[in-house]
Design an enzyme around this catalytic site. Structure first.
Site, PDB file in Angstrom:
ATOM      1  N   ARG A 271      14.630  -6.968  24.239  1.00  0.00           N
ATOM      2  CA  ARG A 271      15.169  -7.664  25.416  1.00  0.00           C
ATOM      3  C   ARG A 271      14.886  -9.166  25.343  1.00  0.00           C
ATOM      4  O   ARG A 271      15.720  -9.981  25.735  1.00  0.00           O
ATOM      5  CB  ARG A 271      14.588  -7.070  26.708  1.00  0.00           C
ATOM      6  CG  ARG A 271      15.146  -5.682  26.992  1.00  0.00           C
ATOM      7  CD  ARG A 271      14.313  -4.963  28.036  1.00  0.00           C
ATOM      8  NE  ARG A 271      14.499  -5.516  29.360  1.00  0.00           N
ATOM      9  CZ  ARG A 271      13.661  -5.290  30.386  1.00  0.00           C
ATOM     10  NH1 ARG A 271      12.584  -4.543  30.204  1.00  0.00           N
ATOM     11  NH2 ARG A 271      13.905  -5.795  31.567  1.00  0.00           N
TER      12      ARG A 271
ATOM     13  N   ARG B 170       9.886   2.418  33.261  1.00  0.00           N
ATOM     14  CA  ARG B 170      11.261   2.367  32.758  1.00  0.00           C
ATOM     15  C   ARG B 170      11.220   2.399  31.237  1.00  0.00           C
ATOM     16  O   ARG B 170      10.367   1.740  30.636  1.00  0.00           O
ATOM     17  CB  ARG B 170      11.924   1.053  33.213  1.00  0.00           C
ATOM     18  CG  ARG B 170      12.492   1.124  34.600  1.00  0.00           C
ATOM     19  CD  ARG B 170      12.901  -0.232  35.153  1.00  0.00           C
ATOM     20  NE  ARG B 170      13.660  -1.093  34.246  1.00  0.00           N
ATOM     21  CZ  ARG B 170      14.135  -2.290  34.595  1.00  0.00           C
ATOM     22  NH1 ARG B 170      13.944  -2.770  35.816  1.00  0.00           N
ATOM     23  NH2 ARG B 170      14.808  -3.019  33.741  1.00  0.00           N
TER      24      ARG B 170
ATOM     25  N   ARG C  89      24.757 -12.634  31.971  1.00  0.00           N
ATOM     26  CA  ARG C  89      23.745 -12.597  30.919  1.00  0.00           C
ATOM     27  C   ARG C  89      24.311 -13.040  29.574  1.00  0.00           C
ATOM     28  O   ARG C  89      23.582 -13.076  28.599  1.00  0.00           O
ATOM     29  CB  ARG C  89      23.239 -11.172  30.782  1.00  0.00           C
ATOM     30  CG  ARG C  89      21.841 -10.941  31.394  1.00  0.00           C
ATOM     31  CD  ARG C  89      21.503  -9.517  31.094  1.00  0.00           C
ATOM     32  NE  ARG C  89      20.181  -9.071  31.213  1.00  0.00           N
ATOM     33  CZ  ARG C  89      19.651  -8.481  32.287  1.00  0.00           C
ATOM     34  NH1 ARG C  89      20.312  -8.447  33.418  1.00  0.00           N
ATOM     35  NH2 ARG C  89      18.453  -7.967  32.225  1.00  0.00           N
TER      36      ARG C  89
ATOM     37  N   LYS D 212      12.989 -12.217  39.052  1.00  0.00           N
ATOM     38  CA  LYS D 212      14.270 -12.459  39.731  1.00  0.00           C
ATOM     39  C   LYS D 212      14.483 -11.445  40.863  1.00  0.00           C
ATOM     40  O   LYS D 212      14.887 -11.803  41.964  1.00  0.00           O
ATOM     41  CB  LYS D 212      15.452 -12.363  38.740  1.00  0.00           C
ATOM     42  CG  LYS D 212      15.383 -13.352  37.591  1.00  0.00           C
ATOM     43  CD  LYS D 212      16.617 -13.285  36.694  1.00  0.00           C
ATOM     44  CE  LYS D 212      16.819 -11.966  35.982  1.00  0.00           C
ATOM     45  NZ  LYS D 212      15.804 -11.664  34.959  1.00  0.00           N
TER      46      LYS D 212
ATOM     47  N   ARG E 112       4.616  -2.888  34.499  1.00  0.00           N
ATOM     48  CA  ARG E 112       5.459  -2.527  35.649  1.00  0.00           C
ATOM     49  C   ARG E 112       5.667  -1.016  35.721  1.00  0.00           C
ATOM     50  O   ARG E 112       6.049  -0.385  34.742  1.00  0.00           O
ATOM     51  CB  ARG E 112       6.794  -3.254  35.489  1.00  0.00           C
ATOM     52  CG  ARG E 112       7.741  -3.071  36.635  1.00  0.00           C
ATOM     53  CD  ARG E 112       8.746  -4.164  36.680  1.00  0.00           C
ATOM     54  NE  ARG E 112       9.733  -4.094  35.598  1.00  0.00           N
ATOM     55  CZ  ARG E 112      10.786  -4.898  35.535  1.00  0.00           C
ATOM     56  NH1 ARG E 112      10.969  -5.837  36.442  1.00  0.00           N
ATOM     57  NH2 ARG E 112      11.645  -4.779  34.549  1.00  0.00           N
TER      58      ARG E 112
HETATM   59  P1  AMP Z   1      17.528  -5.581  34.561  1.00  0.00           P
HETATM   60  O1  AMP Z   1      17.057  -4.655  35.628  1.00  0.00           O
HETATM   61  O2  AMP Z   1      18.295  -6.760  35.089  1.00  0.00           O
HETATM   62  O3  AMP Z   1      16.418  -6.000  33.622  1.00  0.00           O
HETATM   63  O4  AMP Z   1      18.594  -4.765  33.673  1.00  0.00           O
HETATM   64  C1  AMP Z   1      18.219  -3.590  32.997  1.00  0.00           C
HETATM   65  C2  AMP Z   1      19.173  -3.321  31.851  1.00  0.00           C
HETATM   66  O5  AMP Z   1      20.505  -3.153  32.361  1.00  0.00           O
HETATM   67  C3  AMP Z   1      19.288  -4.441  30.828  1.00  0.00           C
HETATM   68  O6  AMP Z   1      18.271  -4.395  29.835  1.00  0.00           O
HETATM   69  C4  AMP Z   1      20.674  -4.168  30.242  1.00  0.00           C
HETATM   70  O7  AMP Z   1      20.651  -3.058  29.361  1.00  0.00           O
HETATM   71  C5  AMP Z   1      21.456  -3.734  31.482  1.00  0.00           C
HETATM   72  N1  AMP Z   1      22.069  -4.905  32.168  1.00  0.00           N
HETATM   73  C6  AMP Z   1      21.779  -5.381  33.407  1.00  0.00           C
HETATM   74  N2  AMP Z   1      22.535  -6.450  33.698  1.00  0.00           N
HETATM   75  C7  AMP Z   1      23.324  -6.656  32.619  1.00  0.00           C
HETATM   76  C8  AMP Z   1      24.313  -7.632  32.282  1.00  0.00           C
HETATM   77  N3  AMP Z   1      24.656  -8.621  33.141  1.00  0.00           N
HETATM   78  N4  AMP Z   1      24.920  -7.527  31.067  1.00  0.00           N
HETATM   79  C9  AMP Z   1      24.608  -6.558  30.203  1.00  0.00           C
HETATM   80  N5  AMP Z   1      23.668  -5.626  30.438  1.00  0.00           N
HETATM   81  C10 AMP Z   1      23.023  -5.667  31.638  1.00  0.00           C
END
Ligand code: AMP
Length: 213
Positions: A170, A159, A88, A13, A127
């Protein structure tokens, strides 16, 4: 053009949103990027979010909904936005619908990038990131020197939430909490699914076909 990119972690994404910015002249809004910046800056929100993020858990809805509510009011969102990683949960989606209704706006397309779980583990464990914002992949986009950023020469890091234990959490969370959004947006007739198993250029072409469609 108000867009949502939906898909499991590792679907690409963020990569696709960055390619779309130039073509569409609208900003990418990534709650993950905003939260990571807050963690780096050591803000109160960042400190609260970090414990959830490191464990691969979702940050509470109230926190991310607040972030999006503020962000969508900024001037650069006037002509549209690309949401990446939000909503989400169904509660987040319902709040977004409410915010957009109030502003007299609506989502034009929700593009769901479909990738089987079996591919996602390999994608996510490979990654590696740099503090300068660059990101590399051991299989698909390796840095020239192993473990070192091509752009700034700094040491790359993984990360915490790209480590195997957190990835399993996740993926389970994705299926339990985020996949129901496919039905939520399907019912609103704005959902378009595209295969996320091709090259980044093929996936981009499929996304742009929907957007220009
Ligand atoms: P991402 O980079 O989108 O994979 O987000 C990394 C982490 O941030 C996720 O595993 C969640 O812990 C948190 N996070 C990001 N977006 C959201 C969301 N919309 N709702 C809840 N947690 C989020």
């Amino acid at each position: 053009m108000d867009l949502i990119l939906l898909g499991p972690p590792g679907a690409g994404k963020g990569t696709q949103a960055k390619k779309m910015i130039d073509a569409l002249h609208i900003p990418q809004i990534s709650t993950g990027d905003i939260l990571r910046a807050a963690v780096k800056d050591g803000t109160a929100m960042g400190l609260e979010a970090k414990k959830f993020m490191d464990a691969g858990q979702l940050v509470p809805d109230s926190v991310v909904i607040g972030i999006i509510d503020e962000r969508l009011k900024e001037d650069d969102c006037a002509k549209g936005f690309i949401l990446d990683g939000f909503p989400r949960t169904v509660d987040q989606a319902a709040s977004l619908t409410e915010m957009l209704d109030k502003a007299g706006r609506k989502i034009d397309h929700v593009i769901s990038i479909d990738v089987p779980d079996s591919d996602l583990m390999a994608r996510l464990t490979g990654r590696w990131m740099c503090t300068c914002g660059a990101s590399f992949h051991k299989l698909f986009n390796p840095s020239k020197v192993d473990g070192i950023c091509d752009l700034c020469g700094a040491k790359l890091y993984q990360r915490d939430d790209d480590k195997e234990a957190a990835i399993s959490v996740r993926l389970v969370n994705y299926h339990n909490q985020t996949a129901p959004l496919i039905d939520y947006y399907g019912a609103k007739k704005v959902l378009r699914s595209i295969p996320g198993t091709g090259t980044p250029d093929e996936i981009y072409a499929a996304i742009m076909a929907v957007v220009n469609g």
